[in-house]
Design a protein around this motif. Sequence first.
Motif, PDB file in Angstrom:
ATOM      1  N   GLU A  36     -10.557  54.782  49.358  1.00  0.00           N
ATOM      2  CA  GLU A  36     -11.690  53.928  49.291  1.00  0.00           C
ATOM      3  C   GLU A  36     -11.430  53.049  47.805  1.00  0.00           C
ATOM      4  O   GLU A  36     -10.437  53.227  47.217  1.00  0.00           O
TER       5      GLU A  36
ATOM      6  N   SER B   7      -6.590  52.473  45.234  1.00  0.00           N
ATOM      7  CA  SER B   7      -7.813  53.142  45.306  1.00  0.00           C
ATOM      8  C   SER B   7      -8.820  53.068  44.539  1.00  0.00           C
ATOM      9  O   SER B   7      -8.786  51.956  43.412  1.00  0.00           O
ATOM     10  N   SER B   8      -9.924  53.530  44.688  1.00  0.00           N
ATOM     11  CA  SER B   8     -10.898  53.482  43.728  1.00  0.00           C
ATOM     12  C   SER B   8     -10.818  54.438  42.321  1.00  0.00           C
ATOM     13  O   SER B   8     -11.371  54.047  41.187  1.00  0.00           O
TER      14      SER B   8
END
Length: 289
Positions: free
Chosen positions: A26, A50-51
Amino acid sequence: VEKLFSQLPSDPEKLVFINEIPFNNEGGHLQGIQPYYFKGEEYVFFSGSSSTYGYMAVAHGDEVRKLHRLMFKPFKHAGGFQIHRDWLAVGVEDNEARGASVVQIYKLGDPLSDLKAPVAVIERSGERERATAGAVAVHQLGESLWVIVGDWGNRHMDFYKADLRSPAGKIRFQKTGEVDMTNHPADDWKGPVATSFQNINLLSLNGQLYLVGLGGDETSNLNVIEVFTLDNISGSRPVVTRIYSREFNTTPDTKFRWAAGVALDGQDRLAVYSCGENIGKTLAVSVYR
């Protein structure tokens, strides 16, 4: 070096790695790809964002074997990187505030063991987007280790040098110069003004240092490399001259705008790598060699 690049095939050899390691896919994607040779075997390293964390991954044989979380939010974007010999340099940035980054330099050993602490760190902070480190290159020349850091969109490149003969084995980098790529004189360049690069890598052949930029964009969907000579690298304003540009055929599951890299093996054989957007149950890799 132009001959080496021109001899590469337009269509790649395809590799597919299976994966059982859970990755956070994500809010990010793979950013860089590099081969690493250890005891006669080829391993493939990947950087990613990523997040929640920036990371490195390692594949060997037909599977993804390792996940290394480098730093955590807000430093969750590990960008384009390079491996030269057993040096690995990667920038990890806060890609939301875009005002700080950390360039980590590692000394690699067994690629399937846990990463040891970086042997050196370059901390960057300042003006928004100017202090980022989305693309990093590394190269050892004699007893000096050079790191080049590209900021947001690779609008500027900063040059750092460390003396490997320093006492007690301490590796300390000093900034020696910078290049403004958006305003650099291009009278002697072959082709139009440089594009934004997803990755930058350094190569050395016959006493000449080269910088290779790799990238593409969503609109054109092209895979593009641009090759530059680097001169006066110890000066405050290194001289960058583009000498070669080439497009490679795209594939649906690998793109230079996600991640790409270039490398020479021990016999000065050239290869260009690219890969998919994320590491899911499988990961596609294209190799032009």
